[in-house]
Design an enzyme around this catalytic site. Structure first.
Site, short mmCIF file in Angstrom:
data_model
loop_
_atom_site.label_atom_id
_atom_site.label_comp_id
_atom_site.label_asym_id
_atom_site.label_seq_id
_atom_site.Cartn_x
_atom_site.Cartn_y
_atom_site.Cartn_z
N LYS A 14 -3.74 -14.74 -13.12
CA LYS A 14 -3.20 -15.08 -11.81
C LYS A 14 -3.97 -16.25 -11.23
O LYS A 14 -5.20 -16.24 -11.17
CB LYS A 14 -3.29 -13.88 -10.86
CG LYS A 14 -3.00 -14.23 -9.40
CD LYS A 14 -3.34 -13.09 -8.46
CE LYS A 14 -3.30 -13.54 -7.01
NZ LYS A 14 -3.65 -12.46 -6.04
N TRP A 46 3.96 -10.70 -7.50
CA TRP A 46 4.46 -10.15 -6.22
C TRP A 46 3.48 -10.36 -5.06
O TRP A 46 3.47 -9.58 -4.12
CB TRP A 46 4.80 -8.66 -6.36
CG TRP A 46 5.63 -8.37 -7.56
CD1 TRP A 46 6.94 -8.71 -7.76
CD2 TRP A 46 5.21 -7.70 -8.75
NE1 TRP A 46 7.35 -8.31 -9.00
CE2 TRP A 46 6.31 -7.67 -9.64
CE3 TRP A 46 4.02 -7.10 -9.16
CZ2 TRP A 46 6.25 -7.09 -10.89
CZ3 TRP A 46 3.95 -6.53 -10.42
CH2 TRP A 46 5.06 -6.52 -11.26
N HIS A 47 2.69 -11.42 -5.13
CA HIS A 47 1.73 -11.70 -4.05
C HIS A 47 2.18 -12.88 -3.21
O HIS A 47 1.36 -13.61 -2.67
CB HIS A 47 0.34 -11.96 -4.65
CG HIS A 47 -0.23 -10.79 -5.36
ND1 HIS A 47 -1.39 -10.87 -6.13
CD2 HIS A 47 0.17 -9.49 -5.45
CE1 HIS A 47 -1.65 -9.68 -6.65
NE2 HIS A 47 -0.72 -8.83 -6.26
N TYR A 48 3.48 -13.08 -3.10
CA TYR A 48 3.99 -14.20 -2.31
C TYR A 48 3.69 -14.00 -0.82
O TYR A 48 3.56 -12.88 -0.34
CB TYR A 48 5.49 -14.40 -2.56
CG TYR A 48 6.36 -13.18 -2.38
CD1 TYR A 48 6.88 -12.84 -1.14
CD2 TYR A 48 6.67 -12.36 -3.47
CE1 TYR A 48 7.68 -11.74 -0.98
CE2 TYR A 48 7.47 -11.24 -3.32
CZ TYR A 48 7.97 -10.93 -2.07
OH TYR A 48 8.76 -9.82 -1.91
N HIS A 49 3.58 -15.10 -0.10
CA HIS A 49 3.14 -15.05 1.28
C HIS A 49 3.62 -16.30 2.02
O HIS A 49 4.15 -17.23 1.42
CB HIS A 49 1.61 -14.94 1.35
CG HIS A 49 0.89 -15.92 0.49
ND1 HIS A 49 0.75 -15.75 -0.88
CD2 HIS A 49 0.29 -17.11 0.76
CE1 HIS A 49 0.08 -16.76 -1.41
NE2 HIS A 49 -0.20 -17.62 -0.43
#
Length: 591
Positions: free
Chosen positions: A424, A525-528
């Site tokens: 990541k 799935w760590h979008y921000h």
């Protein structure tokens, strides 16, 4: 069915005071666990033609839109002193086997049915993604890893470090566990140390450089504990949680000098509309906690956003703000598939290498689909999507998706035996945007993340893949997998051919690490972003230019905290709840 209910009740081990109601001396099983949770249709406000205005049942001090990772701890905290209404568009996680058990992690994400806890979407970049649709939010569908943000993140956020350090343990006492390392995770630990990702920091929640074992929200039985369980801290007399309550828009009074929130309109599971009203007391607020997709979407649907965007869809403009939906980012992830001759245990993230390159290395193992799982409706999110991903982009219409799903519904048995080594990229510089497709809140907005658009991101990915290549060919790893030392490019080719996204592939160019990064990028799935501090909200998360509206979730972040953000999002819910109470009540807050 009776047997399933018994097993769920046994596994949940629910206190009678929370999970059951007395009925003629017998205890009745309550699938909602807490007595303050009920379906949206139980709300007393009448239908769309006439809304209740007497405030008797529909007036609240705080209305939280989204009972997710941050929303649940926020609501539980605020309920200590004030009446709180939580409106959650999904159901409960407690009796959902796809949510509750580690062994079903991949099934929950693959299920694209209307009742799934996971709502699938595909970014315009051609990368599969998902957003939560369940009480507990992303903590119900993620890989469970728990790791705090570093001190530098807390400082950049402008948070009180003392309160932050008090808020993390508040979460951890209730739902976080120390994992029992699988053999594969031990092999990863030893391999990271072998290639120089040092020192070994042991088991810790802290974000520190080197190799470490982090926390998990899965207990030793493989049962998930979500943010929804933080509602155990709530005052049940002051909290009401409605599930299957889909907020349509936030309502404003625009007669004054500044738009002022008066309540929200939502629909229940039967499609009937209701209006929930805010109390007129000073300090009452609607708090958006719908995530990086949902919160900017809701602001725009309610009339706050880019003027041209709102006018295009004939949404009345309440407040023009060109920054709503901007600054979207997702941490790109690339994987290398590592085959193994050794037996594979299921494991999600347990070991992590926090490198000086600004990348994190993790692994998951053993998630082939079982014979039971193939009866679930998967759609395009299944790992077995090779045929569909060969359809040209312009032909990839909903009809094609549905046809592919029908053809392959019962052909989803995976045969890959091995591990997925994940890399990541932290702090990506590439930024994108979010826009509305239509005015239907049930539909996903359109989002672009622009993976690797910034050349620095691409260069860092190349360096990370080189490091991962050393890990998977290290002596420790080869000893465990019982495989001969593979040619790295052969493994890269295996990953490219897996067709894990909808991006064009260069199948004959596995020599180029940069091309590999582009071809195999996926999400973790760590979008921000979308409601950034200083552009859409103030440092205390109040929406700029309007009164009585706040945003408390990852849409306000311009970077993802720590290796995995869920710990900080749950902490943030508690932290902001305490800050709000202390601001409003001072020493009388009692928190």
């Amino acid at each position: 069915m009776a047997l399933k209910l018994f097993l769920f009740a046994l596994l949940l081990c629910l206190p009678a005071s929370l999970s059951s109601t007395a009925s003629k001396g017998k205890e009745k099983f309550n699938p909602y666990r807490y007595t303050f949770i009920d379906k949206a249709s139980t709300f007393s406000s009448s239908s769309s033609s006439s809304f209740s205005s007497n405030g008797q049942d529909s007036s609240y001090d705080y209305i939280v839109i989204g009972g997710g990772t941050a929303g649940c701890p926020l609501a539980a905290t605020l309920s200590q002193n004030f009446n709180v209404l939580v409106l959650e568009r999904g159901g409960v996680p407690f009796t959902n086997a796809n949510v509750s058990f580690l062994r079903n992690f991949h099934i929950g994400l693959a299920d694209t049915s209307a009742t799934s806890a996971s709502q699938a979407f595909v970014s315009t970049d051609g990368v599969y993604n998902a957003r939560a649709r369940v009480l507990g939010g992303g903590s119900c569908i993620n890989a469970g890893f728990y790791s705090r943000a570093d001190d530098a993140f807390v400082k950049r956020a402008g948070w009180d470090p003392k309160l932050v350090k008090e808020s993390y343990p508040w979460v951890e006492r209730e739902i976080v566990h120390q994992p029992k390392l699988t053999l594969w995770q031990k092999a990863l630990r030893d391999s990271l140390l072998e290639v120089g990702v040092r020192p070994f920091n042991g088991f810790t929640y802290d974000h520190v450089s080197g190799t470490k074992i982090g926390g998990t929200i899965f207990d030793r039985f493989g049962r998930r504990h979500t943010s929804a369980e933080l509602l155990a801290y709530a005052n049940p007399q002051k909290l009401r949680v409605l599930i299957y309550a889909t907020v349509q828009k936030i309502v404003f009074d625009t007669s004054g000098t500044r738009p002022r929130v008066t309540g929200v309109i939502f629909k229940d599971e039967n499609g009937n509309q209701h209006q929930a009203l805010l109390s007129n007391r000073k300090g009452s607020e609607v708090i958006l906690s719908s995530g990086a997709m949902g919160s900017p979407q809701m602001l725009m649907l309610s009339g706050i956003g880019p003027k041209k965007e709102l006018q295009r869809l004939k949404i009345p403009v309440v407040l023009e703000n060109e920054h709503v939906g901007k600054g979207m980012a997702d941490n790109p992830m690339n994987t290398i598939l590592v085959p193994s001759k050794a037996p594979i245990e299921q494991s999600l993230i347990q070991t992590v290498g926090i490198t000086k390159l600004g990348v994190y290395i993790e692994a998951s193992t053993g998630f082939g689909q079982s014979s039971q799982s193939i009866h679930t409706h998967y759609g395009i999110m299944s790992g077995k999507n090779e045929l569909f991903s060969t359809i040209p982009t312009k032909q990839r219409k909903p009809e094609a998706t549905q046809a592919y799903t029908r053809r392959n519904k019962y052909q989803l048995q995976e045969s890959f035996n091995g591990s997925f080594i994940l890399e990541k990229l932290a702090y990506p510089l590439s930024r994108g945007h979010l826009s509305l497709v239509n005015t239907n809140v049930d539909d996903n907005p359109s989002v672009t993340f622009n993976y690797f658009k910034h050349p620095v991101d691409l260069q860092r990915c190349v360096e990370a893949i080189r490091l991962v290549s050393k890990v998977v060919t290290s002596k420790r790893y080869l000893n465990y997998t019982q495989c001969e030392k593979e040619n790295v490019h052969k493994m890269l080719s295996l990953s490219v051919k897996a067709n894990i996204n909808l991006r064009p592939k260069q199948l004959n160019d596995t020599e180029s690490m940069a091309q590999f990064c582009k071809d195999t990028v996926v999400t973790i799935w760590h979008y921000h972003g979308g409601c950034l501090v200083g552009k859409v909200v103030s440092p205390n998360r109040k929406v700029l230019g309007v009164d009585r509206l706040r945003v408390v979730d990852g849409s306000t972040f311009d970077e993802s905290p720590g290796t995995n953000p869920q710990a900080t999002l749950m902490m943030m819910g508690r932290y902001m709840g305490v800050k709000i109470l202390r601001k409003r009540l001072g020493n009388n807050a009692g928190v």
